[in-house]
Design a protein around this motif. Sequence first.
Motif, PDB file in Angstrom:
ATOM      1  N   GLY A  85      -9.585   1.864  -1.251  1.00  0.00           N
ATOM      2  CA  GLY A  85     -10.976   2.064  -0.875  1.00  0.00           C
ATOM      3  C   GLY A  85     -11.252   3.509  -0.499  1.00  0.00           C
ATOM      4  O   GLY A  85     -10.421   4.395  -0.710  1.00  0.00           O
ATOM      5  N   PHE A  86     -12.431   3.734   0.082  1.00  0.00           N
ATOM      6  CA  PHE A  86     -12.791   5.076   0.509  1.00  0.00           C
ATOM      7  C   PHE A  86     -13.684   5.003   1.736  1.00  0.00           C
ATOM      8  O   PHE A  86     -14.377   4.008   1.977  1.00  0.00           O
ATOM      9  CB  PHE A  86     -13.512   5.845  -0.607  1.00  0.00           C
ATOM     10  N   ALA A  87     -13.657   6.054   2.534  1.00  0.00           N
ATOM     11  CA  ALA A  87     -14.541   6.224   3.686  1.00  0.00           C
ATOM     12  C   ALA A  87     -15.349   7.500   3.476  1.00  0.00           C
ATOM     13  O   ALA A  87     -14.824   8.500   2.983  1.00  0.00           O
ATOM     14  CB  ALA A  87     -13.739   6.307   4.976  1.00  0.00           C
ATOM     15  N   TYR A  88     -16.638   7.449   3.840  1.00  0.00           N
ATOM     16  CA  TYR A  88     -17.535   8.586   3.626  1.00  0.00           C
ATOM     17  C   TYR A  88     -18.209   8.952   4.937  1.00  0.00           C
ATOM     18  O   TYR A  88     -18.789   8.097   5.611  1.00  0.00           O
ATOM     19  CB  TYR A  88     -18.587   8.236   2.575  1.00  0.00           C
ATOM     20  N   VAL A 114     -10.771  14.258   0.699  1.00  0.00           N
ATOM     21  CA  VAL A 114     -11.551  15.153  -0.161  1.00  0.00           C
ATOM     22  C   VAL A 114     -12.903  15.277   0.522  1.00  0.00           C
ATOM     23  O   VAL A 114     -13.838  14.547   0.220  1.00  0.00           O
ATOM     24  CB  VAL A 114     -11.687  14.582  -1.587  1.00  0.00           C
ATOM     25  N   ASP A 115     -12.987  16.182   1.475  1.00  0.00           N
ATOM     26  CA  ASP A 115     -14.115  16.296   2.379  1.00  0.00           C
ATOM     27  C   ASP A 115     -15.457  16.215   1.639  1.00  0.00           C
ATOM     28  O   ASP A 115     -15.672  16.934   0.658  1.00  0.00           O
ATOM     29  CB  ASP A 115     -14.015  17.638   3.121  1.00  0.00           C
ATOM     30  N   PRO A 116     -16.382  15.306   2.036  1.00  0.00           N
ATOM     31  CA  PRO A 116     -16.358  14.456   3.233  1.00  0.00           C
ATOM     32  C   PRO A 116     -15.866  13.022   2.981  1.00  0.00           C
ATOM     33  O   PRO A 116     -16.242  12.118   3.690  1.00  0.00           O
ATOM     34  CB  PRO A 116     -17.830  14.432   3.635  1.00  0.00           C
ATOM     35  N   VAL A 117     -15.060  12.842   1.934  1.00  0.00           N
ATOM     36  CA  VAL A 117     -14.585  11.506   1.577  1.00  0.00           C
ATOM     37  C   VAL A 117     -13.091  11.395   1.849  1.00  0.00           C
ATOM     38  O   VAL A 117     -12.333  12.330   1.606  1.00  0.00           O
ATOM     39  CB  VAL A 117     -14.872  11.199   0.090  1.00  0.00           C
ATOM     40  N   ALA A 118     -12.674  10.243   2.375  1.00  0.00           N
ATOM     41  CA  ALA A 118     -11.264   9.945   2.562  1.00  0.00           C
ATOM     42  C   ALA A 118     -10.899   8.770   1.658  1.00  0.00           C
ATOM     43  O   ALA A 118     -11.487   7.692   1.753  1.00  0.00           O
ATOM     44  CB  ALA A 118     -10.967   9.600   4.023  1.00  0.00           C
ATOM     45  N   LEU A 119      -9.966   9.002   0.739  1.00  0.00           N
ATOM     46  CA  LEU A 119      -9.487   7.954  -0.158  1.00  0.00           C
ATOM     47  C   LEU A 119      -8.211   7.347   0.427  1.00  0.00           C
ATOM     48  O   LEU A 119      -7.391   8.056   1.008  1.00  0.00           O
ATOM     49  CB  LEU A 119      -9.194   8.528  -1.546  1.00  0.00           C
ATOM     50  N   PHE A 120      -8.030   6.038   0.263  1.00  0.00           N
ATOM     51  CA  PHE A 120      -6.824   5.418   0.803  1.00  0.00           C
ATOM     52  C   PHE A 120      -6.403   4.221  -0.043  1.00  0.00           C
ATOM     53  O   PHE A 120      -7.214   3.598  -0.732  1.00  0.00           O
ATOM     54  CB  PHE A 120      -7.016   4.987   2.263  1.00  0.00           C
ATOM     55  N   GLY A 121      -5.114   3.942   0.000  1.00  0.00           N
ATOM     56  CA  GLY A 121      -4.565   2.800  -0.720  1.00  0.00           C
ATOM     57  C   GLY A 121      -3.258   2.385  -0.085  1.00  0.00           C
ATOM     58  O   GLY A 121      -2.640   3.144   0.666  1.00  0.00           O
ATOM     59  N   SER A 122      -2.812   1.168  -0.373  1.00  0.00           N
ATOM     60  CA  SER A 122      -1.588   0.686   0.239  1.00  0.00           C
ATOM     61  C   SER A 122      -0.938  -0.389  -0.613  1.00  0.00           C
ATOM     62  O   SER A 122      -1.567  -1.019  -1.466  1.00  0.00           O
ATOM     63  CB  SER A 122      -1.880   0.117   1.632  1.00  0.00           C
ATOM     64  N   LEU A 123       0.348  -0.586  -0.367  1.00  0.00           N
ATOM     65  CA  LEU A 123       1.127  -1.631  -1.014  1.00  0.00           C
ATOM     66  C   LEU A 123       2.126  -2.155   0.010  1.00  0.00           C
ATOM     67  O   LEU A 123       2.742  -1.364   0.730  1.00  0.00           O
ATOM     68  CB  LEU A 123       1.870  -1.073  -2.232  1.00  0.00           C
ATOM     69  N   ASN A 124       2.274  -3.485   0.109  1.00  0.00           N
ATOM     70  CA  ASN A 124       3.211  -4.023   1.086  1.00  0.00           C
ATOM     71  C   ASN A 124       3.859  -5.310   0.584  1.00  0.00           C
ATOM     72  O   ASN A 124       3.312  -6.033  -0.248  1.00  0.00           O
ATOM     73  CB  ASN A 124       2.531  -4.281   2.432  1.00  0.00           C
ATOM     74  N   LEU A 125       5.049  -5.582   1.099  1.00  0.00           N
ATOM     75  CA  LEU A 125       5.822  -6.786   0.799  1.00  0.00           C
ATOM     76  C   LEU A 125       6.133  -7.499   2.097  1.00  0.00           C
ATOM     77  O   LEU A 125       6.449  -6.857   3.110  1.00  0.00           O
ATOM     78  CB  LEU A 125       7.121  -6.433   0.070  1.00  0.00           C
ATOM     79  N   SER A 126       6.067  -8.830   2.090  1.00  0.00           N
ATOM     80  CA  SER A 126       6.353  -9.630   3.291  1.00  0.00           C
ATOM     81  C   SER A 126       7.272 -10.786   2.927  1.00  0.00           C
ATOM     82  O   SER A 126       7.190 -11.352   1.830  1.00  0.00           O
ATOM     83  CB  SER A 126       5.060 -10.175   3.906  1.00  0.00           C
ATOM     84  N   TYR A 127       8.135 -11.133   3.874  1.00  0.00           N
ATOM     85  CA  TYR A 127       9.018 -12.282   3.691  1.00  0.00           C
ATOM     86  C   TYR A 127       9.038 -13.089   4.982  1.00  0.00           C
ATOM     87  O   TYR A 127       9.260 -12.541   6.063  1.00  0.00           O
ATOM     88  CB  TYR A 127      10.437 -11.846   3.327  1.00  0.00           C
ATOM     89  N   SER A 178     -17.555   2.878   5.002  1.00  0.00           N
ATOM     90  CA  SER A 178     -16.392   2.675   4.149  1.00  0.00           C
ATOM     91  C   SER A 178     -16.549   1.418   3.312  1.00  0.00           C
ATOM     92  O   SER A 178     -17.278   0.490   3.663  1.00  0.00           O
ATOM     93  CB  SER A 178     -15.116   2.569   4.997  1.00  0.00           C
ATOM     94  N   VAL A 179     -15.860   1.405   2.177  1.00  0.00           N
ATOM     95  CA  VAL A 179     -15.800   0.260   1.280  1.00  0.00           C
ATOM     96  C   VAL A 179     -14.348   0.105   0.833  1.00  0.00           C
ATOM     97  O   VAL A 179     -13.693   1.100   0.490  1.00  0.00           O
ATOM     98  CB  VAL A 179     -16.706   0.450   0.045  1.00  0.00           C
ATOM     99  N   SER A 180     -13.827  -1.111   0.858  1.00  0.00           N
ATOM    100  CA  SER A 180     -12.460  -1.333   0.414  1.00  0.00           C
ATOM    101  C   SER A 180     -12.297  -2.742  -0.121  1.00  0.00           C
ATOM    102  O   SER A 180     -13.102  -3.636   0.175  1.00  0.00           O
ATOM    103  CB  SER A 180     -11.464  -1.107   1.566  1.00  0.00           C
ATOM    104  N   ILE A 181     -11.277  -2.928  -0.946  1.00  0.00           N
ATOM    105  CA  ILE A 181     -10.895  -4.252  -1.409  1.00  0.00           C
ATOM    106  C   ILE A 181      -9.417  -4.452  -1.102  1.00  0.00           C
ATOM    107  O   ILE A 181      -8.655  -3.484  -1.019  1.00  0.00           O
ATOM    108  CB  ILE A 181     -11.145  -4.432  -2.925  1.00  0.00           C
ATOM    109  N   GLN A 182      -9.011  -5.693  -0.907  1.00  0.00           N
ATOM    110  CA  GLN A 182      -7.614  -5.985  -0.638  1.00  0.00           C
ATOM    111  C   GLN A 182      -7.267  -7.338  -1.226  1.00  0.00           C
ATOM    112  O   GLN A 182      -8.113  -8.237  -1.320  1.00  0.00           O
ATOM    113  CB  GLN A 182      -7.334  -5.968   0.864  1.00  0.00           C
ATOM    114  N   GLU A 183      -6.042  -7.454  -1.657  1.00  0.00           N
ATOM    115  CA  GLU A 183      -5.591  -8.705  -2.262  1.00  0.00           C
ATOM    116  C   GLU A 183      -4.158  -8.982  -1.850  1.00  0.00           C
ATOM    117  O   GLU A 183      -3.326  -8.067  -1.790  1.00  0.00           O
ATOM    118  CB  GLU A 183      -5.698  -8.643  -3.782  1.00  0.00           C
ATOM    119  N   THR A 184      -3.866 -10.237  -1.559  1.00  0.00           N
ATOM    120  CA  THR A 184      -2.524 -10.673  -1.212  1.00  0.00           C
ATOM    121  C   THR A 184      -2.161 -11.904  -2.038  1.00  0.00           C
ATOM    122  O   THR A 184      -2.937 -12.857  -2.104  1.00  0.00           O
ATOM    123  CB  THR A 184      -2.411 -11.013   0.287  1.00  0.00           C
ATOM    124  N   ILE A 185      -0.997 -11.860  -2.665  1.00  0.00           N
ATOM    125  CA  ILE A 185      -0.506 -12.976  -3.471  1.00  0.00           C
ATOM    126  C   ILE A 185       0.737 -13.538  -2.793  1.00  0.00           C
ATOM    127  O   ILE A 185       1.718 -12.819  -2.579  1.00  0.00           O
ATOM    128  CB  ILE A 185      -0.188 -12.529  -4.902  1.00  0.00           C
TER     129      ILE A 185
END
Length: 331
Positions: A249-252, A206-219, A261-268
């Motif tokens: 997070g987002f990048a500006y 969303v110019d000039p901002v880029a929004l992003f997110g993710s989800l992942n599984l690991s074994y 950019s600012v982002s948060i991430q969490e892994t359980i």
Amino acid sequence: MRIRPLVGFIAAVLMLPAYAQQGGTDSAAARDALKKQEGDTDQTTLLKQTLTAVDKQYSLIRRGKIQATYDFSYSYVGQERINADLSSGQLTLFEINNDSAHQITNTISVDYGLRDNLTASVSLPLVSKYSENPSFDGFSHSLGDIGIGARFQPFETRRGRPSITFTSNLRLPTGKSPFKVDANQDLATGSGVPTISAGVNVNHIVDPVALFGSLNLSYSGDAKDLSQIRGSRVLTRVDPGPSIGFGLGFAYALSYGISTSVSIQETISRGARLYFRDGTTAKTKTQTSGMLNLGIGYRISPKTTLNITAGIGLTNDSPDFTLGLSMPLSF
């Protein structure tokens, strides 16, 4: 080799906790060893994709093209550990040990475009660690866990629509295993187990901002045929268990050459099951690792963007502080 120019900047800090060496109970030592290592697929891997111009069909590199990237990362873990002995019913030992661990990782990653919407990659990390605690003070330098991965973008990138990318990664246990090193003489530089992971990454400009997110599984697979002394018992097998992670997070873009950019991430991660030679078993607690990441990108040239990230640990299972640098390589 032709390097695809970076457009935009997404910051996510590598989660590279350094090991605190064995001390206290068997389960506490194993928990430290099972913390995420260099090469793990987490939100960093999923979010670390370069945005491209919206007039291109796909945001991955073109078929037959090669892209190489150099990554530098530093992490610090410091903690106070209480060592107490209540086995006799009375407190016979009580002391507070100050542990600190530093880790520096240099990684070379190479991406190859199999198709316009399918990219294969391989990463080669070199890990250097320094630990200072009552058990061992010293350095360790070695190859880390090699990673092999792929990214697939099923739909063309269109203006005003989110871009979806599916990712997969296989981490090979090529580094020094935490279940085979002598804690009084050496430091581990790998996880000791193979790990396979899959995830999805979503970007929306969303110019000039880029929004992003993710989800992942690991074994992670089991570590078998071990013979490591942990306290008064001998560890013979470890079952790390699966993990789930997410990030957003987002990048500006402040200008054509500077972005933040600012982002948060969490892994359980599920607690690991430990098996000992005397037939007993134990299980570590579930780990929750959270990071707040701040980044800045500086476009040195049309083909070179220098990305710097800093991270702050939000939970006890996270590094206290991380610092990362990433830039493409030109030949």
